[in-house]
Design an enzyme around this catalytic site. Structure first.
Site, PDB file in Angstrom:
ATOM      1  N   SER A  90      -4.503   0.187  -3.357  1.00 16.82           N
ATOM      2  CA  SER A  90      -4.076  -0.625  -2.213  1.00 16.82           C
ATOM      3  C   SER A  90      -4.815  -0.375  -0.909  1.00 16.82           C
ATOM      4  CB  SER A  90      -2.577  -0.466  -1.971  1.00 16.82           C
ATOM      5  OG  SER A  90      -1.854  -1.238  -2.899  1.00 16.82           O
TER       6      SER A  90
ATOM      7  N   SER B 130      -2.606  -3.864  -1.677  1.00 20.73           N
ATOM      8  CA  SER B 130      -1.571  -4.389  -0.823  1.00 20.73           C
ATOM      9  C   SER B 130      -1.810  -4.199   0.674  1.00 20.73           C
ATOM     10  CB  SER B 130      -0.242  -3.723  -1.185  1.00 20.73           C
ATOM     11  OG  SER B 130      -0.306  -2.339  -0.883  1.00 20.73           O
TER      12      SER B 130
ATOM     13  N   LYS C 182       0.055  -0.043   8.639  1.00 26.13           N
ATOM     14  CA  LYS C 182       0.657  -0.790   7.529  1.00 26.13           C
ATOM     15  C   LYS C 182       2.172  -0.747   7.662  1.00 26.13           C
ATOM     16  CE  LYS C 182       0.366  -1.258   2.475  1.00 26.13           C
ATOM     17  NZ  LYS C 182      -0.121  -0.652   1.218  1.00 26.13           N
TER      18      LYS C 182
END
Lengths: 508, 483, 98
Positions: free
Chosen positions: A178, A154, A79
């Site tokens: 997330s 996210s 990420k």
């Protein structure tokens, strides 16, 4: 079966037995990235050259030294808010568009010790603020199960990449859901560890008291293996806990007999879609049939989780994001006559709408005259939520709920309604407020879109949730893949232009 | 109308830890820009602060020495504001749970000993340094500024008094007593030039017969003792004038400009910051146990007040001497070293308060950096006692030692400063003087005792000060007969 | 709960060093009010005596020893800076002090 479609532990075994080389696995995943990336947009940065070079080095190492570690050479999506030395780390934001970290996050160091193989930096909602990966300067990521739909967020890039075969495993971060919510929407496994189990050093902060790094994988076994690699005390993080780390793979026992499971009615809320509710209920029935004891229970203060979260998280974020001021790094607006103008322009140009909204919200909640009514009160509610969970865990070993009240929604559906978007995290947020661990495993589909089951555990009892998730997975047998089986999938002109239109960061 | 000033001081002290408050960067002063910077103090994304244990220990010591209550549970907060010298956009500081509160410091003023109450003692981190371009180096005239983060994150102690001070003189005495205390504790060098001791003041003025306080202004940038008095004097006068004319004081922050000796308005209360304090989530709270406090108390050195008493009782020094010698730890230590080597404390004290202090002041030298050591001084005092040099010669020997650091015996020998101890030689000189000064010898013989002093002086002149005056005295008397 | 006015949006924007167009301000005021209306429900709860939680961990006294660690090289420190002069970060004119 294609290499890109296999589980991490399967590939690791083949690599160890020298049935396949890391270079071959990497090539397979890179091919997949090349063909799907224009459609899915899972990555902000693809490390095409670097990963192949690294793969060759790892192959050489394995040939010479023998034993690879469990994650050695498994193509990983990281990420893009986890700092990687010398590799651009944007947090999905224009403000860090060209930012090159000069140090590695602690998790990255640990993974390097295992000779991990990053293939790219995964797309995400800007600074992890969002539930759909639409709030990225680099355009939205699409759900591999239905490209009209969001992958959740996210960590949407990480989850979509693992689902689509653009990565074997992925690193995500979870502040209010997330990791778990996109895992749920993409039909993969996502684990949020206990707060303090995995070091936050090098994780770009969104809300420091809630953030936690965790794995997104294709099955529970991979999640346990991944957690083994990243868990543990770190002197660089004051909130990291000193304790003995067990071998989490030892918890992978398919046995839930005698286990007590609670089902908080507050997490089976109004907004939970019928099909999601049904799937979760069937999952519960399955666990009961396997010998678990299961009943409905109530954690009354959980209904205030969303309120507390949307005060605490933006408040912390408003301070965490103050460092992006154009002075030391990141975007700086041109032609400002003085420092205040430079700050305002830089930050207004550099941040997207949702980030600005949350900074405003958090600044307001902390400002003179409002602190007690908002922030002070939210912290008290947090105490009550912690207490609710503590009491529940005196009675139950785990709690279960839907991970997300809905399946993947359409791109654009909620962008103009922040509150609706926030409701996507209604089932995951309480877990962050209490700092406890939870895992999401696929438990069905609705109109071809995956549904996730959330299993919540006691603080630092990742073993029990892994065991329940593993058992469920063994007997439920979610073996579906997203319908993107054709490796040479051709994009229509329409799809191409869609992708190009989206994401200012892509137009340069 | 009779006005009274009410003054409170807010001081910031850089602690002399080896590393910064929240990271391992060095705190050494004066290195090239941005060479003592790491991800933490540069606020790189993803970095996290780590509390320096030593800084907490130092703060506990200071809080104890200032007679504060130690907060058993305390926390760091974020203080949010934007400024280019503050890389995180917030300063990690303490807010409603400071480490120490409700203390006091005793100061000695002309009117006797006074307690100045300490409101709070807390820990925070220093900011970076701004360098303003342009000829004047003044912020308002610079088109751009450069930022150096070397000082950013250095541990900072904030000590806030209650509004207990009444005159600029008292404020100065307080600041100097505080500095002395901190130097005794060895927690800061309190070097105002390097910015390790800084001071802001809250000032208000009220009519003598009023109880409640007037509207206050905060004056910043009082970074030397001189600036402190000048700024306070100016600000008190300014407020008095306004009030005398029936005007109203505006609550505001003012800046002292040392070149004009004036304070000017920086910002009004309406423009005051909203710092949006909240608990620092990256750090866990501090629990200061009774045991830790006890350890801190045991580790406290003898403080100035106690030392002063001991100097009076133990060495038999007058209060004036004891006060002067203990007003700096280095001087007190110097004295005690001397006292170990030489048995007459008052003689040592005279030399330290006299020649030593004036030479230190004249050359702007710190006691610690003086070339004269206790060994130098005591060796010299022994030479006087042994009659090798006279007290008068000793003054020049001392100055020579002060300048060169050479031992007294060396200086005396090289410069031929040894006292003439040879009685025959002196007797010859005495005879010469008697022959040359008929009037004075006559006067003496007629009973004018004062004439003897003149004759002694004449002999001393011939020896260029190298004779023992008592010896000359005796020889003269013997020669001249009589009383 | 009080509602956020446009003036308050401007005040908060000033604190946060953000700027918005008139249209954005209007929209923000509406959205923030929506969110706060939901989030503000907790202010109705009578929980005066509940202690606040700012850390979920039962940790206290986590320290680092006062031992130096290497700083970054100048090159690393300045690597991402927008403008540099004499190894310092350059910023535009600063109008007011502290």
């Amino acid at each position: 079966m294609e290499l890109w479609d296999m589980k991490g532990h399967q590939l690791a075994e083949m690599i160890e037995k020298k049935e396949v080389s890391v270079s071959e696995v990497t090539r397979s995943v890179l091919d997949r990235i090349r063909s799907l990336e224009p459609l899915l947009n899972c990555y902000i940065t693809v490390l095409e050259e670097e990963s192949q070079t690294l793969a060759r080095q790892i192959d050489k190492y394995i040939a010479q030294e023998g034993h690879p570690a469990p994650l050695t050479g498994l193509p990983m999506a990281v990420k893009d808010l986890i700092c990687t030395r010398g590799v651009r780390t944007t947090c999905g934001s224009r403000i860090l568009d060209n930012y090159l970290p000069v140090y590695d996050a602690t998790v990255i160091q640990k993974l390097k010790d295992q000779r991990y193989l990053p293939v790219g930096k995964a797309n995400m909602d800007e600074f992890a603020m969002g539930s759909s990966t639409e709030n990225s300067y680099y355009g939205p990521t699409r759900n591999p199960w239905n490209t009209e739909r969001v992958p959740g967020g996210s960590s949407g890039g990480s989850a979509a990449a693992v689902a689509a075969g653009e990565a074997i495993v992925a690193l995500g971060s979870d502040t209010g859901g997330s990791i778990r919510q996109p895992a749920s929407l993409c039909g993969v496994v996502g684990l949020k560890p206990t707060y303090g189990l995995v070091s936050r050093y090098g994780l770009v902060a969104f809300a420091s008291s809630l953030d936690q790094i965790g794995p997104i994988t294709r099955d529970v076994q991979d999640a346990a293996i991944f957690l083994n690699a990243i868990a543990g005390h770190d002197v660089m993080d004051s909130t990291s806990v000193k304790r003995e780390i067990p071998d989490y793979t030892k918890a992978l026992v398919d046995d839930v007999r005698g286990l007590k499971i609670g089902v908080p009615q507050e997490l089976m809320v109004e907004g939970v879609e019928m099909k999601v509710r049904d799937s979760v209920n069937q999952a519960i029935e399955l666990l009961v049939s396997l010998g678990a004891f299961c009943e409905e229970t109530s954690l009354p203060y959980l209904e205030h989780s969303l309120s507390a979260y949307y005060i605490i998280a933006p408040a912390e974020a408003s301070a965490n994001l103050a460092r992006y001021d154009g002075v030391k790094y990141g975007h700086r607006a041109r032609g400002s006559r003085n420092i205040r103008e430079m700050y305002k322009k830089t930050r207004s140009e550099g941040f997207g709408a949702e980030v600005k909204r949350r900074i405003m919200l958090g600044t307001y909640a902390l400002s003179a005259g409002y602190y007690e009514a908002y922030y002070g009160q939210a912290q008290k509610v947090r105490t009550l939520i912690v207490n609710d969970f503590r009491q529940a865990f005196q009675k139950y070993d785990v709690l279960v709920s839907p991970t997300s009240p809905t399946v993947a929604f359409k791109i654009g559906e909620k962008v103009d309604n922040p509150l609706q978007m926030y409701l996507s995290d209604v089932c995951t947020i309480p877990v962050n407020l209490a700092g406890i661990p939870a895992i999401s495993v696929p438990c069905g589909t609705s109109d071809g879109l995956p549904i996730g089951l959330q299993i919540i555990g006691r603080a630092f009892d990742e073993e029990t949730i892994l065991r329940v998730a593993y058992t469920f997975e063994q007997y439920f047998g979610f073996n579906q893949s997203p319908p993107l089986t054709n490796p040479g999938v051709q994009l229509t002109e329409d799809q191409k232009s869609q992708v190009q239109m989206s994401g200012e960061g892509r137009r340069r | 109308m009779d006005f009274e000033a009410v003054i409170g001081l807010e001081t910031h002290i850089e602690l002399s830890t080896v590393t910064k408050m929240f990271c391992g960067c060095s705190t050494v002063f004066g290195h090239p820009p941005n060479t003592q910077v790491c991800p933490v103090c540069l606020a790189l994304p993803g970095s996290l602060p780590l509390i320096n244990r030593k800084a907490v220990e130092y703060t506990i010591k200071v809080a104890l020495a200032l007679n504060c209550q130690i907060q058993s549970f305390c926390q760091f907060h974020r203080k949010n504001y934007f400024y280019p010298d503050l890389p995180k956009g917030y300063q990690i500081s303490q807010y409603d749970l400071p480490l120490g509160r409700n203390g006091y410091l005793e100061i000695n003023t002309e009117d006797g000993t006074r307690k100045v109450r300490i409101h709070r003692v807390h820990m925070e981190e220093d900011t970076g340094k701004l360098i303003h371009s342009g000829l004047t180096g003044r912020i308002s005239e610079a088109q751009e500024s450069a930022v150096d983060f070397n000082r950013c994150g250095v541990p900072l102690l904030e000590i806030v008094t209650e509004p207990d001070l009444r005159t600029p003189e008292e404020a100065k005495i307080f600041l100097s007593s505080l500095r002395n205390l901190l130097q005794y504790l060895e927690v800061s060098d309190c070097n105002m030039e390097e910015g390790s001791l800084r001071c802001d003041a809250n000032i208000s003025v009220r009519r003598g017969d009023m109880d409640e306080l007037g509207t206050k202004t905060e004056v910043k940038n009082l970074n030397s003792f001189r600036f402190l008095s000048r700024a306070l004097q100016y600000e008190i006068e300014r407020q008095k004038k306004i009030l005398a004319k029936g005007g109203v004081i505006r609550q505001e922050t003012r800046h002292f400009d040392a070149t004009t000796n004036r304070t000017t308005s920086l910002r009004s209360k309406e423009m005051a910051h909203d710092y949006r304090y909240f608990p620092e989530p990256d750090l866990v709270p501090l629990e200061i146990s009774d045991q830790w406090v006890d350890e801190g108390r045991r580790s406290l050195p003898e403080l100035p007040g106690a030392k002063r008493l001991r100097f009076m009782e133990g060495y038999g020094l007058p209060e004036y001497d004891a006060e002067a010698l203990t007003s700096s730890r280095a001087m007190a230590d110097f004295f005690e070293e001397c006292a170990k080597r030489y048995h007459r404390p008052k003689i040592i004290s005279n030399w330290l308060m006299g020649d030593f202090t004036s030479l230190l002041n004249a050359t702007d030298t710190a006691v610690e950096r003086s070339k004269v050591t206790p060994e130098h001084l005591t060796e010299m005092l022994k030479l006087i006692d042994e009659g090798v040099i006279s007290g008068k010669i000793a003054k020049s020997v001392f100055e020579e030692m002060f300048n060169t650091g050479r031992m007294p015996r060396e200086v005396v020998e090289e410069k031929g400063l040894t006292q003439i101890a040879d009685e025959e030689e002196l007797a010859r000189l005495v005879a010469e003087v008697i022959a040359e000064n008929e009037k004075a010898t006559g006067d003496y013989r007629e009973g004018k005792g004062s004439a003897l002093g003149f004759l002694v002086g004449q002999v001393m002149k011939k020896t260029r000060g190298r004779a023992n005056p008592e010896l000359i005295n005796r020889l003269l008397r013997e020669r001249l007969g009589g009383s | 709960m009080s509602r956020i006015s446009r003036e308050e949006v401007e005040h908060i924007a000033r604190l946060a060093e953000l700027e918005f167009s008139e249209e954005e301000k209007e929209k923000l005021a509406v959205q923030l009010n929506q969110i706060l209306e939901h989030a503000g429900r907790i202010s109705q709860l009578d929980i005066k005596d509940v202690p606040p939680t700012s850390h979920v961990l039962p940790l206290t006294n986590v320290f680092r020893e006062d031992e130096p660690r290497p700083s970054l090289s100048l090159e690393e420190v300045l690597a991402n800076a927008a403008e540099v002069l004499d190894n310092c970060f350059l910023v535009p004119q600063i109008l007011e002090e502290g």
